[in-house]
Write a protein that holds these residues in place. Structure first.
Motif, short mmCIF file in Angstrom:
data_model
loop_
_atom_site.label_atom_id
_atom_site.label_comp_id
_atom_site.label_asym_id
_atom_site.label_seq_id
_atom_site.Cartn_x
_atom_site.Cartn_y
_atom_site.Cartn_z
N SER A 30 0.83 -1.40 0.05
CA SER A 30 0.03 0.02 0.17
C SER A 30 0.92 1.19 0.10
O SER A 30 1.94 1.33 0.12
CB SER A 30 -1.01 -0.08 1.32
OG SER A 30 -0.26 0.07 2.25
N ASP A 31 0.33 2.39 -0.35
CA ASP A 31 0.96 3.66 -0.22
C ASP A 31 -0.05 4.68 0.11
O ASP A 31 -0.77 4.27 1.14
CB ASP A 31 1.54 4.03 -1.64
CG ASP A 31 0.25 3.90 -2.70
OD1 ASP A 31 -0.91 3.91 -2.38
OD2 ASP A 31 0.78 4.03 -4.01
N HIS A 35 -5.98 2.28 -2.39
CA HIS A 35 -5.54 1.08 -2.97
C HIS A 35 -5.04 0.02 -1.87
O HIS A 35 -3.87 0.61 -1.24
CB HIS A 35 -5.14 1.00 -4.33
CG HIS A 35 -5.87 1.73 -5.14
ND1 HIS A 35 -7.21 1.25 -5.61
CD2 HIS A 35 -5.65 3.05 -5.64
CE1 HIS A 35 -7.62 2.24 -6.46
NE2 HIS A 35 -6.66 3.43 -6.47
N SER A 36 -4.85 -1.31 -2.00
CA SER A 36 -3.80 -2.15 -1.41
C SER A 36 -3.95 -3.59 -2.12
O SER A 36 -4.86 -4.23 -2.68
CB SER A 36 -4.55 -2.59 -0.06
OG SER A 36 -3.63 -3.36 0.59
N GLY A 76 -1.95 4.81 -6.11
CA GLY A 76 -1.65 3.53 -6.19
C GLY A 76 -0.67 3.28 -7.11
O GLY A 76 -0.64 1.96 -7.50
N VAL A 79 1.28 0.19 -5.86
CA VAL A 79 0.51 -0.87 -5.31
C VAL A 79 0.56 -2.23 -6.52
O VAL A 79 0.18 -1.90 -7.51
CB VAL A 79 -1.00 -0.44 -5.15
CG1 VAL A 79 -1.72 -1.65 -5.02
CG2 VAL A 79 -1.12 0.58 -4.18
N ARG A 472 -7.72 -0.06 0.96
CA ARG A 472 -7.02 -0.17 2.15
C ARG A 472 -7.99 -0.16 3.44
O ARG A 472 -7.49 -0.51 4.56
CB ARG A 472 -5.87 0.94 2.20
CG ARG A 472 -6.66 2.21 2.16
CD ARG A 472 -5.47 3.33 2.95
NE ARG A 472 -5.96 3.38 4.28
CZ ARG A 472 -5.62 4.44 5.08
NH1 ARG A 472 -5.09 5.32 4.61
NH2 ARG A 472 -5.88 4.34 6.62
N ARG B 23 -1.60 7.81 5.72
CA ARG B 23 -0.49 7.21 5.31
C ARG B 23 0.47 7.89 4.42
O ARG B 23 1.01 7.47 3.68
CB ARG B 23 -0.68 5.71 4.56
CG ARG B 23 -1.53 4.88 5.38
CD ARG B 23 -1.89 3.37 4.76
NE ARG B 23 -2.57 2.37 5.75
CZ ARG B 23 -3.03 1.29 5.14
NH1 ARG B 23 -2.99 0.88 4.14
NH2 ARG B 23 -3.64 0.63 6.22
#
Lengths: 476, 314
Positions: A30-31, A35-36, A76, A79, A472, B23
């Protein structure tokens, strides 16, 4: 999932630079986007040769490779949609050369932007693209993204500062692109194409960057506007006035509330605040530019006009803007700040209308959206504040994002000004670049026939960004 | 002691906070653990993502995760950097609570005591966090209370206390750094800086300078864990001088600055006895984040050192 030969990769980078632990795969999947996904392995090369060996192996086995720097991307880009190898470039972190007479520096891709600027400052120069995340963003990531920031209005984006690159191609071969000169007309400028290619064309292992003198004088001004439209008109008027601001930022009422709440700055709760900056080597010239911008603001109903040359005072004025992005997540306990439809650019004359349209679309879709950004370069940032655990909010967000981009295309704006496309903006990007998509797909094939470099992004991305990967968040 | 199953009992309350975490990663440039390994799983953001994984059932608990999460020096720089207002160290402590007593519990960066312990209880008395207890003839560290300041490591006369995971802050790592630096032609001085009062400008990148610098700043976790042999090591490697930077009086959570002052005063006496200039070792107290003050103290120290010249001239 394809079989991946971990011992081969261990032989290349050493045992301490590789991980298949589920926790690492989860983190590196992830970032800063919504998204993940999970890579199959995280590998940390230490030099160019190791990158070449990894790419040669991946190409032979047709294993996806996703290059990662600070992991601060918002759409993303890092990702790993199709798994594979995540190539963490943070170990390649050396500033190799600062050549003041020839006005360039050479760096490895894992060098952090702020670190480079700290190293450059004794020479009286700076590397200008500097996005807000410069404290952790790596030069490699910024190149992948064509990153830019508050000063792009005067100094341009990353692409304008990249003179040359060393790039490892999909098959592991190494090419040197560009030159060490300010201008070049020697065939295709492939290094410029690499900038903004989001890791889909090659792995940057060294960059030659230009820098500019640190201006002796810098003056930051601020104006408040009771009507958002007036601030928008002021932006267009400033850009048409003949001055070149070194920064021109808009902050809307939603953003002001968030900053006041988080930072307790006591900003006036108006519909919009404009921050404008001029810099230069001669004070009279800076005075002229600041006065001109101030006058334009006043003529468009701007109030509370203040400006300062003092560094501490400037930092105070700018603090709210600097902390805006994380502060938005404190807007309400029930809402999270998501990076969606986050960085479109529109012509100056459409700034006000765009900001208004964003608020209208948000209200229509039962979400909260901000409008702020580097308006001097035409960039309008937004964030969607939503309850990320509710499925209906994602449907609303999807509708709002689609409506915003439809509007942006209708006024001849562009999908992304600085955060790139990745996964979140792929459908809007494809709609905007409809007639050149086939050309871009063929270019990608020429660089990466096996489609191993960051697959599932840009032209190759899923149409529906909500279901393209796991989100995420835990959605009920 | 009975092993209990892992449950997210203490962590559950942080679910929505972790949704708010955007994050952005602004926390990890500050983290001394991340800077040592550059693995994102050692960064504050990485820890938060792992904890989110545990809370959402996307990650199973493991010793690997417990080890990563229990590796924290509690300098709190991540909390200060997070304008989303996430108090990361509180979340880390609750994660440690949930891991405590389970099959996954590990010391991480907290201190452990080996069989050389003579049960003098000096470490129990000095621990500022009341993390050490004498139970059934053995010293036991409470992994939740321990903040890895390392004062116990310094105070133990038998060298029976250590941190298994020290992230470059243990004596042997620092000695290695000292030797490597002073082997270079230009190397003159070692500056010990405390992570609480100062951290270096260069966060994660490295300069490849043509002329190596005259001094090297080594960051440690607390002035209080700078043992005398460590402070003398640079002199054994022909350093011209040593500067120790620690927090101002009253600012140190571990009272480590008091210990550092005592050590430096004793070593200054020692230098005098050896007919060496006592100013070759000095201590400065630097307020939290005062980079300019720190740089000016270093410049002044180096100026004086360059007047004194190398050790062998005396």
């Amino acid at each position: 999932m394809k079989k991946i030969d971990v011992p081969i990769l261990k032989n290349i980078v050493g045992e301490e630079n590789i991980s298949t632990d589920p926790a690492d795969l989860f983190i590196y999947g992830s970032d800063s986007s919504v998204h993940s996904a999970r890579p199959w392995v995280v590998v940390r090369p230490g030099d160019t040769q190791q990158v070449q060996q990894i790419m040669a192996y991946a190409n032979q086995e047709k294993i996806p490779v996703v290059t990662r720097g600070g992991g601060s991307g918002m759409c993303g880009q890092t990702v790993p949609v199709q798994g594979g190898i995540t190539l963490d470039m943070k170990r390649m972190n050396k500033i190799l050369e600062i050549n003041a007479p020839d006005v360039f520096c050479r760096v490895q891709p894992g060098v952090v932007d702020d670190d480079l600027n700290k190293a450059l400052s004794p020479f009286g120069v700076f590397y200008p693209p500097t996005p807000a995340s410069s404290r952790i963003a790596t030069i490699g990531g910024e190149i992948g993204n064509n990153a830019s920031g508050v000063r792009s209005v005067k100094y341009g984006a990353t692409r304008d500062s990249v003179l040359g690159l060393k790039v490892v191609l999909a098959d592991g071969s190494l090419v040197t692109l560009g030159a060490r000169t300010r201008v070049e007309a020697t065939g295709y400028q492939v290094h410029k194409l690499m900038v903004g290619s989001e890791g889909t064309l090659g792995v940057v292992v060294e960059a030659t960057l230009s820098f500019v003198p640190i201006p002796k004088f810098r003056c930051l001004g601020m104006a408040n506007f009771d009507r958002l439209e007036d601030a928008g008109t002021a932006i267009a008027d400033i850009m048409a006035s003949g001055v070149v601001p070194s920064m021109l930022e808009l902050v809307d009422s939603v953003a002001i509330k968030a900053v006041n709440k988080t930072m307790d700055l006591g900003l006036p709760e108006v519909e919009a605040v404009l921050l404008y900056e001029a810099d230069g080597m001669v004070k009279e010239a800076v005075d002229y530019e600041i006065n001109t911008m101030q006058e334009v603001c006043k003529n468009n109903g701007g109030t509370g006009l203040t400006s300062s040359y003092d560094a501490k005072e400037r930092a105070k004025i700018f603090l709210g803007r600097k902390k805006l992005f994380p502060a938005l997540s404190k807007f309400s306990d029930a809402l999270s700040s998501t990076s969606l439809a986050d960085d479109m650019a529109v012509p100056y004359s459409k700034m006000a209308e765009t900001a208004k349209m964003i608020h209208e679309i948000a209200a229509r879709n039962n979400i909260i959206m901000t409008a702020y950004g580097h308006c001097g370069s035409g960039c309008m940032h937004t964030k969607i504040l939503m309850a990320p655990n509710r499925q209906d909010q994602w449907e609303s967000a999807k509708r709002a994002v689609a409506e915003i981009y439809e509007y942006v295309r209708s006024v001849k704006g562009t999908t992304s000004a600085e955060h790139g496309i990745g996964i979140s903006k792929a459908s809007a990007f494809k709609a905007e670049k409809n007639d050149s998509l086939k050309l871009m797909i063929n270019m990608k094939k020429a660089f990466d026939p096996n489609n191993i470099l960051n697959p599932g992004k840009l032209m190759d991305a899923h149409e529906d960004w909500v279901t393209a990967t796991d989100l995420r968040y835990t959605v009920a | 002691m009975e092993i209990r199953p892992f449950e997210t009992k203490h962590l559950d309350k942080w679910k929505s906070t972790l949704d708010s975490c955007i994050r952005c990663g602004y926390c990890y440039e500050h983290c001394p653990v991340f800077k040592d390994t550059r693995w994102e799983s050692n960064s504050p953001r990485g820890k938060m993502i792992m904890i989110y994984g545990l809370l959402s059932g996307k990650l199973d608990p493991s010793t690997y995760i417990a080890d990563k999460i229990s590796s924290c020096f509690y300098c709190g720089r991540c909390n200060a950097a997070c304008s989303s207002g996430v108090t990361l160290t509180d979340i880390i402590t609750d994660a440690k609570r949930d891991f405590q007593g389970t099959e996954f519990e590990t010391p991480g960066s907290t201190s452990v005591t080996n069989t050389d312990c003579a049960a003098c209880l000096a470490c129990v008395r000095i621990c500022p966090h009341e993390a050490r207890e004498f139970i059934n003839g053995k010293i036991v560290t409470d992994t939740v209370k321990c903040q890895s300041c390392g004062i116990c490591v310094d105070v133990c006369p038998n060298k029976a206390v250590a941190t298994n995971l020290s992230y470059g802050t243990d004596r042997s790592s620092l000695n290695r750094e000292i030797r490597t630096f002073l082997e270079k032609d230009n190397g003159k001085a070692i500056i010990f800086g405390c992570n609480w009062s100062y951290y270096p400008d260069f966060q994660s990148s490295v300069m490849d300078p043509e002329t190596p610098p005259e001094y090297k700043i080594l960051i440690n976790m607390c002035g209080g864990r700078l043992e005398k042999p460590l402070l003398l090591e640079p002199f054994l490697q022909n350093a011209w001088g040593v500067l120790v930077a620690c927090c101002p009086d009253g600012d140190c959570e571990h009272d480590g600055n008091v210990k550092a002052k005592t050590h430096v005063a004793a070593l200054r006496e020692f230098l005098k006895e050896m007919d060496m200039d006592e100013n070759r070792i000095q201590l400065v107290q630097i307020a939290h984040g005062d980079k300019a003050g720190f740089q000016s103290a270093i410049d002044k120290f180096m100026e004086n050192l360059n007047t004194l010249g190398p050790l062998n001239r005396q």
